[in-house]
Design an enzyme around this catalytic site. Structure first.
Site, PDB file in Angstrom:
ATOM      1  N   GLY A  13      48.383  29.631  29.925  1.00 35.69           N
ATOM      2  CA  GLY A  13      49.194  28.418  29.939  1.00 35.69           C
ATOM      3  C   GLY A  13      49.383  27.866  31.343  1.00 35.69           C
ATOM      4  O   GLY A  13      48.479  27.916  32.188  1.00 35.69           O
ATOM      5  N   ILE A  85      60.164  31.708  27.264  1.00 40.02           N
ATOM      6  CA  ILE A  85      59.986  31.787  25.813  1.00 40.02           C
ATOM      7  C   ILE A  85      60.862  30.737  25.139  1.00 40.02           C
ATOM      8  O   ILE A  85      61.801  30.218  25.749  1.00 40.02           O
ATOM      9  CB  ILE A  85      60.362  33.188  25.260  1.00 40.02           C
ATOM     10  CG1 ILE A  85      61.831  33.546  25.604  1.00 40.02           C
ATOM     11  CG2 ILE A  85      59.409  34.252  25.790  1.00 40.02           C
ATOM     12  CD1 ILE A  85      62.343  34.793  24.892  1.00 40.02           C
ATOM     13  N   GLN A 144      67.638  23.277  20.657  1.00 36.47           N
ATOM     14  CA  GLN A 144      67.314  24.137  21.811  1.00 36.47           C
ATOM     15  C   GLN A 144      68.533  24.413  22.684  1.00 36.47           C
ATOM     16  O   GLN A 144      68.431  24.359  23.904  1.00 36.47           O
ATOM     17  CB  GLN A 144      66.225  23.492  22.670  1.00 36.47           C
ATOM     18  CG  GLN A 144      64.827  23.565  22.081  1.00 36.47           C
ATOM     19  CD  GLN A 144      63.749  23.311  23.120  1.00 36.47           C
ATOM     20  OE1 GLN A 144      63.930  22.491  24.017  1.00 36.47           O
ATOM     21  NE2 GLN A 144      62.624  24.004  23.007  1.00 36.47           N
ATOM     22  N   TYR A 147      67.491  27.324  25.026  1.00 31.07           N
ATOM     23  CA  TYR A 147      66.451  26.976  26.011  1.00 31.07           C
ATOM     24  C   TYR A 147      66.987  25.948  27.029  1.00 31.07           C
ATOM     25  O   TYR A 147      66.793  26.096  28.235  1.00 31.07           O
ATOM     26  CB  TYR A 147      65.238  26.427  25.261  1.00 31.07           C
ATOM     27  CG  TYR A 147      64.024  26.128  26.094  1.00 31.07           C
ATOM     28  CD1 TYR A 147      63.102  27.130  26.404  1.00 31.07           C
ATOM     29  CD2 TYR A 147      63.773  24.843  26.555  1.00 31.07           C
ATOM     30  CE1 TYR A 147      61.971  26.845  27.153  1.00 31.07           C
ATOM     31  CE2 TYR A 147      62.636  24.551  27.304  1.00 31.07           C
ATOM     32  CZ  TYR A 147      61.739  25.562  27.591  1.00 31.07           C
ATOM     33  OH  TYR A 147      60.620  25.275  28.334  1.00 31.07           O
TER      34      TYR A 147
HETATM   35  P1  NAP Z   1      53.086  29.992  27.209  1.00 27.11           P
HETATM   36  O1  NAP Z   1      51.766  29.321  27.034  1.00 27.11           O
HETATM   37  O2  NAP Z   1      53.855  30.386  25.994  1.00 27.11           O
HETATM   38  O3  NAP Z   1      52.912  31.262  28.187  1.00 27.11           O
HETATM   39  C1  NAP Z   1      54.058  32.016  28.509  1.00 27.11           C
HETATM   40  C2  NAP Z   1      53.707  33.070  29.534  1.00 27.11           C
HETATM   41  O4  NAP Z   1      54.907  33.776  29.851  1.00 27.11           O
HETATM   42  C3  NAP Z   1      52.727  34.098  29.014  1.00 27.11           C
HETATM   43  O5  NAP Z   1      51.909  34.529  30.084  1.00 27.11           O
HETATM   44  C4  NAP Z   1      53.632  35.245  28.564  1.00 27.11           C
HETATM   45  O6  NAP Z   1      52.990  36.530  28.608  1.00 27.11           O
HETATM   46  C5  NAP Z   1      54.700  35.169  29.629  1.00 27.11           C
HETATM   47  N1  NAP Z   1      55.955  35.775  29.215  1.00 27.11           N
HETATM   48  C6  NAP Z   1      56.728  35.466  28.146  1.00 27.11           C
HETATM   49  N2  NAP Z   1      57.791  36.291  28.111  1.00 27.11           N
HETATM   50  C7  NAP Z   1      57.696  37.124  29.165  1.00 27.11           C
HETATM   51  C8  NAP Z   1      58.480  38.192  29.654  1.00 27.11           C
HETATM   52  N3  NAP Z   1      59.601  38.581  29.052  1.00 27.11           N
HETATM   53  N4  NAP Z   1      58.050  38.843  30.760  1.00 27.11           N
HETATM   54  C9  NAP Z   1      56.914  38.485  31.390  1.00 27.11           C
HETATM   55  N5  NAP Z   1      56.129  37.477  30.980  1.00 27.11           N
HETATM   56  C10 NAP Z   1      56.518  36.805  29.880  1.00 27.11           C
HETATM   57  O7  NAP Z   1      54.082  29.051  28.029  1.00 27.11           O
HETATM   58  P2  NAP Z   1      53.759  27.739  28.896  1.00 27.11           P
HETATM   59  O8  NAP Z   1      53.762  26.571  27.975  1.00 27.11           O
HETATM   60  O9  NAP Z   1      52.608  27.959  29.796  1.00 27.11           O
HETATM   61  O10 NAP Z   1      55.112  27.643  29.726  1.00 27.11           O
HETATM   62  C11 NAP Z   1      55.247  28.242  31.007  1.00 27.11           C
HETATM   63  C12 NAP Z   1      56.612  27.873  31.560  1.00 27.11           C
HETATM   64  O11 NAP Z   1      56.766  26.449  31.616  1.00 27.11           O
HETATM   65  C13 NAP Z   1      57.778  28.387  30.694  1.00 27.11           C
HETATM   66  O12 NAP Z   1      58.841  28.783  31.518  1.00 27.11           O
HETATM   67  C14 NAP Z   1      58.173  27.172  29.890  1.00 27.11           C
HETATM   68  O13 NAP Z   1      59.500  27.237  29.468  1.00 27.11           O
HETATM   69  C15 NAP Z   1      57.928  26.070  30.918  1.00 27.11           C
HETATM   70  N6  NAP Z   1      57.725  24.752  30.342  1.00 27.11           N
HETATM   71  C16 NAP Z   1      56.679  24.529  29.510  1.00 27.11           C
HETATM   72  C17 NAP Z   1      56.512  23.241  28.993  1.00 27.11           C
HETATM   73  C18 NAP Z   1      55.361  22.910  28.092  1.00 27.11           C
HETATM   74  O14 NAP Z   1      55.307  21.766  27.636  1.00 27.11           O
HETATM   75  N7  NAP Z   1      54.437  23.812  27.829  1.00 27.11           N
HETATM   76  C19 NAP Z   1      57.407  22.224  29.316  1.00 27.11           C
HETATM   77  C20 NAP Z   1      58.458  22.509  30.153  1.00 27.11           C
HETATM   78  C21 NAP Z   1      58.616  23.772  30.686  1.00 27.11           C
HETATM   79  P3  NAP Z   1      51.995  37.035  27.404  1.00 27.11           P
HETATM   80  O15 NAP Z   1      50.712  36.278  27.614  1.00 27.11           O
HETATM   81  O16 NAP Z   1      51.867  38.490  27.620  1.00 27.11           O
HETATM   82  O17 NAP Z   1      52.678  36.664  26.126  1.00 27.11           O
END
Ligand code: NAP
Length: 240
Positions: A13, A85, A144, A147
């Site tokens: 991601g 998450i 949310q 979150y």
């Molecule tokens: P994602 O695709 O769900 O990937 C999440 C990553 O975090 C994965 O590498 C996962 O590891 C890791 N992770 C989850 N829980 C963990 C824990 N307890 N300890 C260590 N690692 C953990 O998420 P993403 O969309 O790339 O989002 C990344 C960040 O951006 C997050 O903080 C999210 O809230 C933020 N964000 C995302 C968006 C969006 O539109 N996507 C928008 C705003 C903010 P595994 O691979 O082992 O599961």
């Protein structure tokens, strides 16, 4: 001298894009992940970036893993708190565990990683911490409360810790992404996602690399005068 960077949730991601952007910028990058071993192995083989598995919501695991990385790789100069998450649901449907899990990982992870690394950065007189917040921490989002509260908390955490680091060469900033095309957003039902995209002024989801470029700037030497700030990268969705 090459900087040593830890990216939490750095193997897929947005975190994957951040790991690659910091590597391109010359850093030695360590990508943390939680449980997806297969994805971490594939990522590591493809990129040459080392991965370490631990739960950022576990305080002792953060202290132990960062100490292990410091011993095996070297002192940690850069931390990107990206792991996050979702456990969505209206307040009526949200369990205490849904609330607590999200607070523990998304906000608690920032505290745990700072406890493990900030002191060393201050001692060495240089450091960069970037916390990944969210547009939903700025604006709130239906279903949310957990979150949005955790992400909103990240913005307060960032401003407070930035004040502790400001005279010591350690900057602390946040990025608030809008909707980015990752697994997390793929989990949103299609009709809901269509409505979300319709409200993004640039007319599309963001790409993980667009967040990563912002992180790379905040982690650079050039960004030494930027601290306590939140960079909104959201396609113009929430302008203020
Ligand atoms: P994602 O695709 O769900 O990937 C999440 C990553 O975090 C994965 O590498 C996962 O590891 C890791 N992770 C989850 N829980 C963990 C824990 N307890 N300890 C260590 N690692 C953990 O998420 P993403 O969309 O790339 O989002 C990344 C960040 O951006 C997050 O903080 C999210 O809230 C933020 N964000 C995302 C968006 C969006 O539109 N996507 C928008 C705003 C903010 P595994 O691979 O082992 O599961």
């Amino acid at each position: 001298m090459a900087r040593i960077a830890i990216v939490t949730g750095g193997s897929r991601g947005i975190g994957e894009a951040i790991s690659l952007a910091l590597k391109d910028a010359g850093a030695t990058v360590i990508a943390n992940y939680a449980g997806n071993d297969e994805r971490a192995r594939e990522f590591s083989e493809r990129t040459g970036i080392r991965t370490y598995k631990w739960d950022v919501g576990d305080h002792q695991a953060c202290l132990d893993s960062c100490a292990q990385i410091a011993a095996e790789v070297g002192p940690i100069d850069i931390v990107v708190n990206n792991a996050g998450i979702t456990r969505d649901g209206t307040l009526a449907r949200m369990s205490y565990d849904d609330w607590h899990d999200v607070m523990r990982v998304n906000l608690g992870g920032c505290f745990n990683m700072a406890k493990a690394t900030f002191g060393g950065m201050v001692e060495r007189g240089w450091g960069r911490i970037v916390n990944i917040g969210s547009i939903n921490g700025q604006a709130g989002q239906y279903g949310q409360v957990n979150y949005a509260a955790a992400k909103s908390g990240i913005h307060g955490f960032t401003k407070a810790l930035a004040q502790e680091g400001a005279k010591k060469g350690v900057t602390v900033n946040a990025i608030a992404p809008g909707y980015i095309d990752t697994d997390m957003v793929a989990a949103v039902p299609a009709p809901v996602l269509e409505k979300i995209v319709a409200k993004i002024p640039v007319g599309r989801l963001g790409q993980a690399e667009e967040i990563a470029r912002g992180v790379a700037f905040l982690c650079s030497e050039d960004a030494g005068f930027v601290t306590g700030s939140t960079m909104s990268i959201n396609g113009g969705q929430h302008m203020y």
